[in-house]
Design an enzyme around this catalytic site. Structure first.
Site, PDB file in Angstrom:
ATOM      1  N   GLU A 194     -72.230  39.182 -12.627  1.00 43.21           N
ATOM      2  CA  GLU A 194     -72.925  40.303 -13.734  1.00 43.21           C
ATOM      3  C   GLU A 194     -74.681  40.057 -14.440  1.00 43.21           C
ATOM      4  O   GLU A 194     -74.612  40.714 -15.344  1.00 43.21           O
ATOM      5  CB  GLU A 194     -72.124  41.375 -14.178  1.00 43.21           C
ATOM      6  CG  GLU A 194     -70.861  41.586 -14.179  1.00 43.21           C
ATOM      7  CD  GLU A 194     -69.734  42.110 -14.383  1.00 43.21           C
ATOM      8  OE1 GLU A 194     -69.973  42.499 -15.496  1.00 43.21           O
ATOM      9  OE2 GLU A 194     -68.647  43.174 -14.285  1.00 43.21           O
ATOM     10  N   ASN A 199     -71.686  37.144  -8.064  1.00 43.75           N
ATOM     11  CA  ASN A 199     -70.597  38.520  -8.557  1.00 43.75           C
ATOM     12  C   ASN A 199     -71.702  39.433  -9.119  1.00 43.75           C
ATOM     13  O   ASN A 199     -72.153  38.850  -9.966  1.00 43.75           O
ATOM     14  CB  ASN A 199     -69.728  37.982  -8.481  1.00 43.75           C
ATOM     15  CG  ASN A 199     -68.629  38.985  -8.337  1.00 43.75           C
ATOM     16  OD1 ASN A 199     -68.031  39.518  -6.971  1.00 43.75           O
ATOM     17  ND2 ASN A 199     -67.890  39.345  -9.614  1.00 43.75           N
ATOM     18  N   HIS A 255     -66.128  48.551  -7.237  1.00 40.84           N
ATOM     19  CA  HIS A 255     -65.218  49.074  -8.134  1.00 40.84           C
ATOM     20  C   HIS A 255     -65.575  50.682  -7.864  1.00 40.84           C
ATOM     21  O   HIS A 255     -67.003  51.571  -7.926  1.00 40.84           O
ATOM     22  CB  HIS A 255     -65.202  48.713  -9.791  1.00 40.84           C
ATOM     23  CG  HIS A 255     -64.660  47.517  -9.978  1.00 40.84           C
ATOM     24  ND1 HIS A 255     -63.402  47.541 -10.082  1.00 40.84           N
ATOM     25  CD2 HIS A 255     -65.363  45.946 -10.329  1.00 40.84           C
ATOM     26  CE1 HIS A 255     -63.112  46.292 -10.348  1.00 40.84           C
ATOM     27  NE2 HIS A 255     -64.570  45.634 -10.757  1.00 40.84           N
ATOM     28  N   GLU A 269     -63.635  42.809  -6.015  1.00 42.39           N
ATOM     29  CA  GLU A 269     -62.969  43.107  -7.103  1.00 42.39           C
ATOM     30  C   GLU A 269     -62.955  44.738  -6.576  1.00 42.39           C
ATOM     31  O   GLU A 269     -62.861  45.607  -7.370  1.00 42.39           O
ATOM     32  CB  GLU A 269     -63.583  43.461  -7.998  1.00 42.39           C
ATOM     33  CG  GLU A 269     -63.760  42.500  -8.487  1.00 42.39           C
ATOM     34  CD  GLU A 269     -64.329  41.656  -9.832  1.00 42.39           C
ATOM     35  OE1 GLU A 269     -64.408  42.635 -10.892  1.00 42.39           O
ATOM     36  OE2 GLU A 269     -65.194  41.101 -10.389  1.00 42.39           O
ATOM     37  N   ASP A 325     -61.492  48.153  -5.966  1.00 40.47           N
ATOM     38  CA  ASP A 325     -60.477  49.723  -6.496  1.00 40.47           C
ATOM     39  C   ASP A 325     -60.786  50.522  -5.945  1.00 40.47           C
ATOM     40  O   ASP A 325     -62.443  50.632  -6.730  1.00 40.47           O
ATOM     41  CB  ASP A 325     -60.111  49.109  -7.901  1.00 40.47           C
ATOM     42  CG  ASP A 325     -60.563  49.164  -8.942  1.00 40.47           C
ATOM     43  OD1 ASP A 325     -61.891  49.242  -9.029  1.00 40.47           O
ATOM     44  OD2 ASP A 325     -59.988  47.991  -9.902  1.00 40.47           O
TER      45      ASP A 325
HETATM   46  C1  XIL Z   1     -61.673  43.147 -16.238  1.00 42.71           C
HETATM   47  C2  XIL Z   1     -60.109  42.871 -16.821  1.00 42.71           C
HETATM   48  O1  XIL Z   1     -60.049  43.514 -15.544  1.00 42.71           O
HETATM   49  C3  XIL Z   1     -60.055  43.650 -17.656  1.00 42.71           C
HETATM   50  O2  XIL Z   1     -58.460  42.900 -17.758  1.00 42.71           O
HETATM   51  C4  XIL Z   1     -60.483  42.661 -18.772  1.00 42.71           C
HETATM   52  O3  XIL Z   1     -59.862  43.545 -19.903  1.00 42.71           O
HETATM   53  C5  XIL Z   1     -62.210  43.305 -18.387  1.00 42.71           C
HETATM   54  O4  XIL Z   1     -62.436  41.998 -17.567  1.00 42.71           O
HETATM   55  N1  XIL Z   1     -66.261  42.877 -13.248  1.00 42.71           N
HETATM   56  C6  XIL Z   1     -64.942  41.718 -13.510  1.00 42.71           C
HETATM   57  C7  XIL Z   1     -64.267  41.474 -14.431  1.00 42.71           C
HETATM   58  O5  XIL Z   1     -65.912  41.178 -13.357  1.00 42.71           O
HETATM   59  O6  XIL Z   1     -63.783  40.737 -14.951  1.00 42.71           O
HETATM   60  C8  XIL Z   1     -63.152  42.772 -15.192  1.00 42.71           C
HETATM   61  O7  XIL Z   1     -61.914  42.902 -15.394  1.00 42.71           O
HETATM   62  C9  XIL Z   1     -63.879  44.195 -14.559  1.00 42.71           C
HETATM   63  C10 XIL Z   1     -65.648  44.314 -13.975  1.00 42.71           C
END
Ligand code: XIL
Length: 375
Positions: free
Chosen positions: A180, A227, A263, A295, A297
């Site tokens: 990020e 990423n 996401h 990631e 969802d």
């Molecule tokens: C999130 C986790 O799922 C949570 O448990 C934590 O509190 C915060 O981070 N992008 C990412 C992940 O790269 O590392 C993040 O994970 C979600 C968004």
């Protein structure tokens, strides 16, 4: 000495799948003959009708984020160990978790959670993905409030990358080296590592380049990833990442892949958006990169049958994008049970984002992913 398949850099999926198919076929023959139950969790053979089995013979590893705290929960461990072929620490390898104290402390690192996840993965023939060495979040107070100069911060980060990657060398096959780093408009995000005060690498993507070089030096066998989120479609952020990657490839900066977090909500259920995602994956693939959906969802506003059906459709469509793109080597969800999803805590009123519900019942989305992989 022969390196176990899950520790090899290249073709993490192809070698075991041939082997697993053979063993699966043999065992299935035995099972059918004896009338015994199908192979269970904990064996090297994926249980019949699991996601990892559906993906066999494909170019795709099926992964999930996980947390060591839940491994003691029987349903959690059984689902994780049987359904997935890749595991990534949801939080336990992040900077603040793994390096909670300054280097002057006798015990600056904490590998406990990460090690437990690696041990679990190894005993279930899963590969492990590392997440993440550099991020604007999960920076511990000792770094944030230490008043370090740029050269001091560079030394801290270099040491961090070296220590963590050496610890997990041959156990973690790929790392999100930087997570990020861009804003939505394609500009660089201001962070302690970039310019507050930064590691002294200079403007633009220089600090990312420096980090990749340090990572490659620490573990030359690990695949190195950039990423990010909201870079799935062609937009200002993915354009900026693309430009950086093209430049890195041209100049031989060690970068193997790009992770697309994915996401999303049901707003992503739009042919134009999905087409843009496919086109975006294709342009990155043409740079010779490995791509992973890292990631995934799909959050919902409610758990009505209609919402779950729409979610399933979108899960299937995104899985198909990865199946149809030969450079897409992994499909990973951000957790697997709604019981332990990060969504309700971060998106008020939303949830139900994963493949299993809170009681570990498979949701329609599970079947959609399975079918898209098995098709
Ligand atoms: C999130 C986790 O799922 C949570 O448990 C934590 O509190 C915060 O981070 N992008 C990412 C992940 O790269 O590392 C993040 O994970 C979600 C968004």
């Amino acid at each position: 000495m022969m390196t176990p398949w899950f520790q090899r850099k290249a073709k993490a999926d192809s070698i075991p799948s041939v082997w697993l198919r053979t063993v699966t076929a043999l065992l299935f023959g035995m099972v059918l003959q004896s009338g015994a139950a199908a192979p269970q969790t904990g064996t090297a053979v994926p249980a019949a009708g699991t996601l990892r089995q559906a993906a066999e013979g494909r170019h795709i590893t099926v992964g999930t984020a996980a947390a060591s705290a839940y491994l003691a929960e029987a349903d959690y461990a059984a689902t994780l160990g049987s359904e997935f072929s890749q595991l990534q620490a949801e939080n336990e390898m992040k900077f603040g978790a793994i390096h909670p104290r300054p280097d002057s402390d006798p015990n600056p690192y904490n590998f406990k959670g990460g090690d437990a996840l690696v041990a679990f993965a190894q005993s279930h023939t899963m590969v492990v993905r590392g997440h993440t060495l550099i991020w604007h979040n999960n920076v511990p107070d000792w770094v944030k409030n230490g008043g370090y100069s740029a050269p001091q911060l560079a030394e801290i980060l270099h040491g961090h990358i070296k220590t963590v990657m050496t610890h997990y060398a041959s156990k973690v096959y790929a790392w999100d080296v930087v997570n990020e780093a861009f804003n939505d408009d394609g500009t660089m995000r201001h962070t302690v590592w970039y310019d507050q005060p930064g590691i002294g690498a200079g403007r633009g993507t220089k600090y990312i380049e420096e980090a990749l070089r340090w990572a490659h030096e620490a573990d030359p066998n690990a695949k190195l990833f950039y990423n990010d989120y909201d870079a799935e479609m062609i937009n200002k952020k993915s354009d900026a990442i693309y430009k950086m990657v093209r430049d890195f490839k041209k100049r031989g900066v060690p970068l193997d892949g790009v992770g697309f977090q994915t996401h999303v909500s049901l707003k992503f259920e739009d042919p134009a958006k999905l087409a843009s995602f496919a086109k975006n994956l294709e342009r990155f693939a043409k740079l010779g990169l490995e791509l992973q959906i890292t990631e995934l969802d799909i959050r919902l506003n409610d758990s009505s049958a209609a919402a779950l059906a729409a979610q399933a459709k979108l899960y299937g469509e995104i899985t198909t994008l990865c199946v149809q793109q030969s450079a897409c080597k992994a499909l990973q969800t951000w957790g697997f049970t709604d019981k332990h999803s990060w969504i309700p805590g971060f998106y008020k009123g939303q949830g139900w984002a994963l493949l299993w519900d809170e009681k570990y019942q498979k949701k329609p989305a599970y079947q959609a992913v399975y079918d898209a992989l098995a098709r």
